[in-house]
Design a protein around this motif. Sequence first.
Motif, mmCIF file in Angstrom:
data_model
loop_
_atom_site.group_PDB
_atom_site.id
_atom_site.type_symbol
_atom_site.label_atom_id
_atom_site.label_comp_id
_atom_site.label_asym_id
_atom_site.label_seq_id
_atom_site.Cartn_x
_atom_site.Cartn_y
_atom_site.Cartn_z
ATOM 1 N N ALA A 101 0.839 -1.198 0.000
ATOM 2 C CA ALA A 101 0.000 0.000 0.000
ATOM 3 C C ALA A 101 0.877 1.252 0.000
ATOM 4 O O ALA A 101 2.061 1.214 0.336
ATOM 5 C CB ALA A 101 -0.903 -0.006 1.220
ATOM 6 N N GLY A 103 0.487 9.969 3.168
ATOM 7 C CA GLY A 103 -0.893 10.378 3.360
ATOM 8 C C GLY A 103 -0.985 11.803 3.829
ATOM 9 O O GLY A 103 0.035 12.463 4.117
ATOM 10 N N ARG A 108 -0.806 3.473 6.985
ATOM 11 C CA ARG A 108 -1.524 3.587 5.711
ATOM 12 C C ARG A 108 -2.594 2.490 5.563
ATOM 13 O O ARG A 108 -3.715 2.733 5.112
ATOM 14 C CB ARG A 108 -0.529 3.493 4.551
ATOM 15 C CG ARG A 108 -1.090 3.777 3.171
ATOM 16 C CD ARG A 108 -1.482 5.232 3.031
ATOM 17 N NE ARG A 108 -2.921 5.414 3.197
ATOM 18 C CZ ARG A 108 -3.477 6.575 3.513
ATOM 19 N NH1 ARG A 108 -2.747 7.646 3.734
ATOM 20 N NH2 ARG A 108 -4.779 6.684 3.646
ATOM 21 N N THR A 109 -2.225 1.265 5.985
ATOM 22 C CA THR A 109 -3.165 0.151 5.868
ATOM 23 C C THR A 109 -4.402 0.385 6.721
ATOM 24 O O THR A 109 -5.535 0.144 6.294
ATOM 25 C CB THR A 109 -2.487 -1.158 6.282
ATOM 26 O OG1 THR A 109 -1.351 -1.381 5.448
ATOM 27 C CG2 THR A 109 -3.437 -2.337 6.153
ATOM 28 N N ASP A 112 -6.685 3.057 5.249
ATOM 29 C CA ASP A 112 -7.371 2.641 4.028
ATOM 30 C C ASP A 112 -8.480 1.625 4.282
ATOM 31 O O ASP A 112 -9.243 1.299 3.381
ATOM 32 C CB ASP A 112 -6.362 2.047 3.045
ATOM 33 C CG ASP A 112 -5.453 3.124 2.446
ATOM 34 O OD1 ASP A 112 -5.812 4.310 2.531
ATOM 35 O OD2 ASP A 112 -4.372 2.762 1.929
ATOM 36 N N LYS A 121 -11.960 0.138 5.255
ATOM 37 C CA LYS A 121 -13.321 0.687 5.192
ATOM 38 C C LYS A 121 -14.117 0.275 6.418
ATOM 39 O O LYS A 121 -13.889 -0.757 6.996
ATOM 40 C CB LYS A 121 -14.020 0.190 3.916
ATOM 41 C CG LYS A 121 -13.273 0.566 2.634
ATOM 42 C CD LYS A 121 -13.152 2.078 2.494
ATOM 43 C CE LYS A 121 -12.448 2.449 1.173
ATOM 44 N NZ LYS A 121 -12.230 3.899 1.042
#
Length: 699
Positions: free
Chosen positions: A573, A577, A693-694, A697, A699
Amino acid sequence: MSTGVQKAGEKVPGQGSPEALARLDVKVLAMVMAHAALPEILETLCTNIEKHHSGLLCSVLLLDADGKTLRYGAGPSLPRAYSESIDGIQIGACAGSCGTAAYRRQPVIVSDIATDPLWAEYRHLALPHGLRACWSTPIASQDGSILGTFAVYYREPRTPDEEHLQLIAHATHLAAVAMEWDRAQAELRSAENRYRTLVERLPAVTYLAELGPCGRWHYVSPQIESMLGFSPADWLSDSANWIDRIHEEDREKVLAVEEHFQKNRDLFQAEYRMFARDGRVLWFRDEAVMLPTAEDEPCLMQGVMYDITERKRLEDQLLHSQKMEAVGLLAGGVAHDFNNLLMLIQAHNERLRDAIAPDAPTQKESLGIEHAVTRAASLTGRLLAFSRKQVLQLQVIDLNAVLSEVAKMLDRLIEKNITLRVVPAPQLWPVKADPGQVEQLIMNLAVNARDAMPEGGQLLIETRNAEIGGGHPGLRDGVRPGRYVMLIVSDTGVGMDSETQAHMFEPFFTTKEPGKGTGLGLPIVYGVVKQTGGWTQVDSKPGKGTTFEIYLPSAEEAESRTPLQLLREDMAAAPKGTETVLLVEDESGIRELACEFLQRQGYKVLHGMDGDEALRIAEGHKDLIHLLVTDMAMPNLGGKELADRLRKVRPGIKVLFMSGYPDHEVLAGGNIGVQAAVLQKPFSLDILAHKVRTLLDQK
């Protein structure tokens, strides 16, 4: 002029005199005191009464415990057929002479059986035998209860005179004495039998002995044989058996208690070890009291010896667990501070390496630092595994597959004089465990077995499925019955004595020479197995080898992606950010490095030194906070509590926990909530960026 023929009912000369009755009293009472059988006493009584009057026939019936049935007691001159016919008659208002007398509780005089209505239903039993008159008197005990009846029969109708009545009363009194004495003896025998049954069924040895270390034993219950291997006769044959069998380390203490008991005569209480006949060592709790005796008799003590070997084993196990927990807390605390230092070293090293050209000579030194950090982190992991504070990377694994990989490494570790056999069970159930921890567990056991066979031998490693029921002896310390996968490591080495086995899981305990072992191998096995929810059984004897049986709970869920696979997906990924991150870390060096690094990645970073400051920052920040990155162990307010409070006011916030001393019940147990993850210190700043980051990301 006398014909020399005595008429029926005529008094026999000399037989009815007071002297004759006194002799009868002496005879009957002598039989009573000699514990003669009741039927014999009653037969003698009837025979002697019949001698007082010709034609008089005596009968004694005994009342059953049901209070309703009369049974044959004595009737030496009555026809046998008649005695058998009335055996078992029921008392009642119109039940012949005896049944009615017992029912009314008063004498019943029937002068003619053929015409008296009391015999209406029974005269057919008496008349065929020539019995025409029957006078019956109830036999009562001192408390008024009816014991039976005493009856006099005649073969012609007749009514008793005063002399008859006195004779019947005298005979009834003697029968009552004999019957009440017999009942008392029966009750005493019953009580003795109940007491003996109780004593012989107790899980303890009951005894009666004279005072003193070598006092003669008068009684010892049969349990002495099942516990110590001596029959009661063998034990009683030598009064020194008791003191000689007491463990020499406990003997002085027991003698002091014995001396105190002799002086104070209060209560003997002692716990000590004894050697059984086969050499086993058992723990006993001995309690005794003094029995009252005559002045010229030896003093006796009555006591009970309880086998408390299992209780002592559990106490030792509890102390061992407490010791392990204390050392585990120490190990975890050291790991926490050490991991923070490693984190700083690693982060600074990364920054230095980024500033060095790839082909610069100093890259080698930087790689050396990184390698040292990795080794130090591995040592910390071993401490955490022992303390059961490590965050396990749990996944559903095939134990056979892990064993197969370890076996390849064992070929290089095991000497040529040791034969290694690996026997994987077919269709082995999966287990949920950390594969790295399981590998280390197998390696530690195998190396331990190798060191136990310096002259060579056989090493067997196998797996099995096991259904464990509730009665299995290994279930303890909260382990539940169910489906388990067994890992069995067995060697033919030197084995261990009971003393070594008692300490084998203690950290830094080792029987190896200096420099040959750290004493952490088996403690790490203990920690890994406990943290995985299983248990360990060990069977070992000096010169007979050792077998370790490891029980790991089987997994119910299907195989899933491993943490390593997930991490690789995370690495793919984007590491940068623009979101807002709240960073909370009480170690200032780590906080500053992580804050600077995340800012370079483009994130807006808010930072605080503990949970309280983080809450104040969050309250003052009006915009969205996307991610909380927090250490777990901090002063004032810890990371878990901080995350819980922030989620109440910012429900969408995601959480990344950092920990050098994780609480395994909160983290490894999965109690961290949704949209949360854990990073075990030390970790690189690159991994931090990928994990952030994971999470963002998701949801």
